[in-house]
Design a protein around this motif. Structure first.
Motif, PDB file in Angstrom:
ATOM      1  N   LEU A 286       8.686  -8.293   4.888  1.00  0.00           N
ATOM      2  CA  LEU A 286       9.605  -7.287   4.423  1.00  0.00           C
ATOM      3  C   LEU A 286       9.984  -7.185   3.180  1.00  0.00           C
ATOM      4  O   LEU A 286      11.129  -8.418   2.937  1.00  0.00           O
ATOM      5  CB  LEU A 286      10.699  -7.000   5.347  1.00  0.00           C
ATOM      6  N   ASP A 287       9.908  -6.317   2.165  1.00  0.00           N
ATOM      7  CA  ASP A 287      10.524  -6.407   0.722  1.00  0.00           C
ATOM      8  C   ASP A 287      11.593  -5.244   0.969  1.00  0.00           C
ATOM      9  O   ASP A 287      11.268  -4.432   0.887  1.00  0.00           O
ATOM     10  CB  ASP A 287       9.505  -6.399  -0.286  1.00  0.00           C
ATOM     11  N   LEU A 288      12.964  -5.729   0.918  1.00  0.00           N
ATOM     12  CA  LEU A 288      14.146  -4.805   1.082  1.00  0.00           C
ATOM     13  C   LEU A 288      14.662  -4.845  -0.282  1.00  0.00           C
ATOM     14  O   LEU A 288      15.515  -5.847  -0.400  1.00  0.00           O
ATOM     15  CB  LEU A 288      14.703  -4.987   2.240  1.00  0.00           C
ATOM     16  N   ASN A 289      14.556  -3.883  -1.125  1.00  0.00           N
ATOM     17  CA  ASN A 289      15.413  -3.564  -2.467  1.00  0.00           C
ATOM     18  C   ASN A 289      15.210  -4.953  -3.254  1.00  0.00           C
ATOM     19  O   ASN A 289      16.219  -5.643  -3.753  1.00  0.00           O
ATOM     20  CB  ASN A 289      16.811  -3.439  -2.235  1.00  0.00           C
ATOM     21  N   GLY A 290      13.872  -5.598  -3.207  1.00  0.00           N
ATOM     22  CA  GLY A 290      13.736  -6.636  -4.033  1.00  0.00           C
ATOM     23  C   GLY A 290      13.639  -8.127  -3.375  1.00  0.00           C
ATOM     24  O   GLY A 290      13.260  -8.903  -4.140  1.00  0.00           O
ATOM     25  N   THR A 291      14.109  -8.137  -2.261  1.00  0.00           N
ATOM     26  CA  THR A 291      14.268  -9.235  -1.415  1.00  0.00           C
ATOM     27  C   THR A 291      13.147  -9.665  -0.251  1.00  0.00           C
ATOM     28  O   THR A 291      13.265  -8.505   0.344  1.00  0.00           O
ATOM     29  CB  THR A 291      15.648  -9.630  -1.066  1.00  0.00           C
ATOM     30  N   THR A 292      12.441 -10.482  -0.413  1.00  0.00           N
ATOM     31  CA  THR A 292      11.528 -10.707   0.344  1.00  0.00           C
ATOM     32  C   THR A 292      11.797 -11.462   1.936  1.00  0.00           C
ATOM     33  O   THR A 292      12.305 -12.509   1.770  1.00  0.00           O
ATOM     34  CB  THR A 292      10.016 -11.292   0.069  1.00  0.00           C
ATOM     35  N   LEU A 293      11.531 -10.910   2.995  1.00  0.00           N
ATOM     36  CA  LEU A 293      12.103 -11.512   4.340  1.00  0.00           C
ATOM     37  C   LEU A 293      10.782 -11.672   5.217  1.00  0.00           C
ATOM     38  O   LEU A 293       9.793 -10.890   4.826  1.00  0.00           O
ATOM     39  CB  LEU A 293      12.989 -10.839   5.061  1.00  0.00           C
ATOM     40  N   SER A 294      10.375 -12.518   6.012  1.00  0.00           N
ATOM     41  CA  SER A 294       9.200 -12.585   6.879  1.00  0.00           C
ATOM     42  C   SER A 294       9.703 -12.846   8.146  1.00  0.00           C
ATOM     43  O   SER A 294      10.775 -13.633   8.437  1.00  0.00           O
ATOM     44  CB  SER A 294       8.098 -13.384   6.475  1.00  0.00           C
ATOM     45  N   SER A 295       8.889 -12.366   9.300  1.00  0.00           N
ATOM     46  CA  SER A 295       9.081 -12.692  10.412  1.00  0.00           C
ATOM     47  C   SER A 295       7.938 -12.360  11.581  1.00  0.00           C
ATOM     48  O   SER A 295       7.103 -11.836  11.154  1.00  0.00           O
ATOM     49  CB  SER A 295      10.419 -11.858  11.413  1.00  0.00           C
ATOM     50  N   ALA A 296       7.803 -13.086  12.510  1.00  0.00           N
ATOM     51  CA  ALA A 296       6.757 -12.784  13.393  1.00  0.00           C
ATOM     52  C   ALA A 296       6.892 -11.701  14.191  1.00  0.00           C
ATOM     53  O   ALA A 296       8.486 -11.456  14.383  1.00  0.00           O
ATOM     54  CB  ALA A 296       6.512 -14.014  14.274  1.00  0.00           C
TER      55      ALA A 296
ATOM     56  N   LEU B 113       3.766   0.964   3.409  1.00  0.00           N
ATOM     57  CA  LEU B 113       3.477   0.546   4.568  1.00  0.00           C
ATOM     58  C   LEU B 113       2.023   0.003   4.518  1.00  0.00           C
ATOM     59  O   LEU B 113       1.068   1.000   4.219  1.00  0.00           O
ATOM     60  CB  LEU B 113       3.528   1.426   5.748  1.00  0.00           C
ATOM     61  N   ALA B 114       1.767  -1.224   4.658  1.00  0.00           N
ATOM     62  CA  ALA B 114       0.396  -1.829   4.903  1.00  0.00           C
ATOM     63  C   ALA B 114       0.210  -2.554   6.290  1.00  0.00           C
ATOM     64  O   ALA B 114       0.862  -3.726   6.285  1.00  0.00           O
ATOM     65  CB  ALA B 114       0.022  -2.566   3.831  1.00  0.00           C
ATOM     66  N   ASP B 115      -0.101  -1.805   7.358  1.00  0.00           N
ATOM     67  CA  ASP B 115      -0.325  -2.653   8.542  1.00  0.00           C
ATOM     68  C   ASP B 115      -1.662  -2.998   8.679  1.00  0.00           C
ATOM     69  O   ASP B 115      -2.530  -2.038   9.199  1.00  0.00           O
ATOM     70  CB  ASP B 115       0.336  -1.627   9.766  1.00  0.00           C
ATOM     71  N   MET B 116      -2.158  -4.112   8.338  1.00  0.00           N
ATOM     72  CA  MET B 116      -3.532  -4.484   8.490  1.00  0.00           C
ATOM     73  C   MET B 116      -4.036  -4.644   9.596  1.00  0.00           C
ATOM     74  O   MET B 116      -5.179  -4.677  10.105  1.00  0.00           O
ATOM     75  CB  MET B 116      -3.690  -5.907   7.552  1.00  0.00           C
ATOM     76  N   ASP B 117      -3.086  -4.986  10.873  1.00  0.00           N
ATOM     77  CA  ASP B 117      -3.470  -5.313  12.005  1.00  0.00           C
ATOM     78  C   ASP B 117      -4.133  -4.197  12.570  1.00  0.00           C
ATOM     79  O   ASP B 117      -5.078  -4.128  13.617  1.00  0.00           O
ATOM     80  CB  ASP B 117      -2.347  -5.874  13.016  1.00  0.00           C
ATOM     81  N   ARG B 118      -3.381  -2.919  12.202  1.00  0.00           N
ATOM     82  CA  ARG B 118      -4.000  -1.491  12.914  1.00  0.00           C
ATOM     83  C   ARG B 118      -4.512  -0.593  12.030  1.00  0.00           C
ATOM     84  O   ARG B 118      -5.056   0.418  12.302  1.00  0.00           O
ATOM     85  CB  ARG B 118      -2.552  -0.693  13.187  1.00  0.00           C
ATOM     86  N   GLY B 119      -4.950  -1.119  10.590  1.00  0.00           N
ATOM     87  CA  GLY B 119      -5.619  -0.463   9.620  1.00  0.00           C
ATOM     88  C   GLY B 119      -4.702   0.965   9.084  1.00  0.00           C
ATOM     89  O   GLY B 119      -5.554   1.968   8.904  1.00  0.00           O
ATOM     90  N   VAL B 120      -3.473   0.792   9.045  1.00  0.00           N
ATOM     91  CA  VAL B 120      -2.535   1.912   8.692  1.00  0.00           C
ATOM     92  C   VAL B 120      -1.873   1.635   7.190  1.00  0.00           C
ATOM     93  O   VAL B 120      -1.116   0.482   7.165  1.00  0.00           O
ATOM     94  CB  VAL B 120      -1.630   2.022   9.801  1.00  0.00           C
TER      95      VAL B 120
ATOM     96  N   ARG C 287      22.365   2.693   0.641  1.00  0.00           N
ATOM     97  CA  ARG C 287      22.354   4.022   1.178  1.00  0.00           C
ATOM     98  C   ARG C 287      20.719   4.519   0.765  1.00  0.00           C
ATOM     99  O   ARG C 287      20.030   5.328   1.455  1.00  0.00           O
ATOM    100  CB  ARG C 287      23.257   4.967   0.628  1.00  0.00           C
ATOM    101  N   ARG C 288      20.317   4.119  -0.428  1.00  0.00           N
ATOM    102  CA  ARG C 288      18.937   4.281  -0.721  1.00  0.00           C
ATOM    103  C   ARG C 288      18.130   3.053  -1.040  1.00  0.00           C
ATOM    104  O   ARG C 288      18.427   2.315  -1.962  1.00  0.00           O
ATOM    105  CB  ARG C 288      18.912   5.191  -2.009  1.00  0.00           C
ATOM    106  N   SER C 289      17.026   2.904  -0.267  1.00  0.00           N
ATOM    107  CA  SER C 289      16.408   1.255  -0.214  1.00  0.00           C
ATOM    108  C   SER C 289      14.810   1.595  -0.378  1.00  0.00           C
ATOM    109  O   SER C 289      14.339   2.622   0.021  1.00  0.00           O
ATOM    110  CB  SER C 289      16.519   0.702   1.075  1.00  0.00           C
ATOM    111  N   THR C 290      14.324   0.602  -1.051  1.00  0.00           N
ATOM    112  CA  THR C 290      12.918   0.680  -1.374  1.00  0.00           C
ATOM    113  C   THR C 290      12.483  -0.332  -0.612  1.00  0.00           C
ATOM    114  O   THR C 290      12.934  -1.570  -0.305  1.00  0.00           O
ATOM    115  CB  THR C 290      12.613   0.261  -2.648  1.00  0.00           C
ATOM    116  N   VAL C 291      11.360  -0.094   0.131  1.00  0.00           N
ATOM    117  CA  VAL C 291      10.718  -0.758   1.312  1.00  0.00           C
ATOM    118  C   VAL C 291       9.490  -1.199   1.221  1.00  0.00           C
ATOM    119  O   VAL C 291       8.593  -0.256   1.049  1.00  0.00           O
ATOM    120  CB  VAL C 291      11.142  -0.347   2.626  1.00  0.00           C
ATOM    121  N   THR C 292       8.813  -2.435   1.125  1.00  0.00           N
ATOM    122  CA  THR C 292       7.394  -2.803   1.104  1.00  0.00           C
ATOM    123  C   THR C 292       7.263  -3.383   2.480  1.00  0.00           C
ATOM    124  O   THR C 292       7.833  -4.521   2.433  1.00  0.00           O
ATOM    125  CB  THR C 292       6.957  -3.663   0.077  1.00  0.00           C
TER     126      THR C 292
END
Length: 179
Positions: free
Chosen positions: A162-172, A14-21, A147-152
């Motif tokens: 959102l990178d979910l299991n090697g595929t990148t998606l984006s959304s506002a 998790l890298a939430d730059m808006d909140r510094g988390v 069932r086991r996922s990697t998430v960035t």
């Protein structure tokens, strides 16, 4: 025999730059048989986007006493009541009376989510936020679910990557008031 919950494990960066988390999380998420994958993914995103000390998943989809995600301080006081989906006005009223902050994350059309609340008694309704994502974003994420996922998860200027299991998606991340 009743069908039990399905456990999903998420290794989250998790890298939430808006909140510094910034944190690495391992989350075990129980999906109740009556819970859709879209609801579960939205619940996971709500947890990550609200991540703070004292955060926890609620007791489950059938619980009337807790929301999907809850943040408590060290004394047990509720700092944030985080609903997912389309909660009714009574749940929001209850949560708003208990928590310092209430937010709803939805995978549905937010205008349709807030419409039933019109004219209903909801404590501090003007402070409640409704957050949603671009149309189709949650459905795309559901299609990548394992069932086991990697998430960035990266958030910057209210844009979610959102990178979910090697595929990148984006959304506002869209935010609107409850009224």
């Amino acid at each position: 025999m009743a069908i039990g919950s399905t456990i999903h494990t998420f290794a989250v960066q998790l890298a939430d730059m808006d909140r510094g988390v910034y944190d690495d999380l391992t989350l075990r998420v129980a999906r109740h048989p009556s819970e859709t994958d879209a609801y579960m993914v939205t619940r996971l995103l709500a947890y990550c986007l609200e991540y703070a000390e004292g955060i926890a998943f609620g007791e489950g989809i059938s619980s009337t006493e807790e929301p999907a995600v809850i943040v408590r301080d060290m004394t047990g006081s509720i700092l944030a009541w985080v609903e997912v989906g389309a909660p009714d006005a009574e749940r929001l009223h209850h949560g708003s009376r208990l928590a310092e902050r209430v937010v709803v994350y939805t995978h549905r059309d937010p205008a349709k989510v807030v419409a039933p609340w019109a004219g209903k008694r909801i404590h501090n309704v003007e402070a409640i936020e409704v957050r949603s994502f671009d149309p189709g974003f949650i459905d795309q994420a559901v299609a990548l679910l394992e069932r086991r996922s990697t998430v960035t998860l990266t958030v910057t200027e209210a844009q979610l990557y959102l990178d979910l299991n090697g595929t990148t998606l984006s959304s506002a991340v869209h935010t609107r008031p409850a009224v």
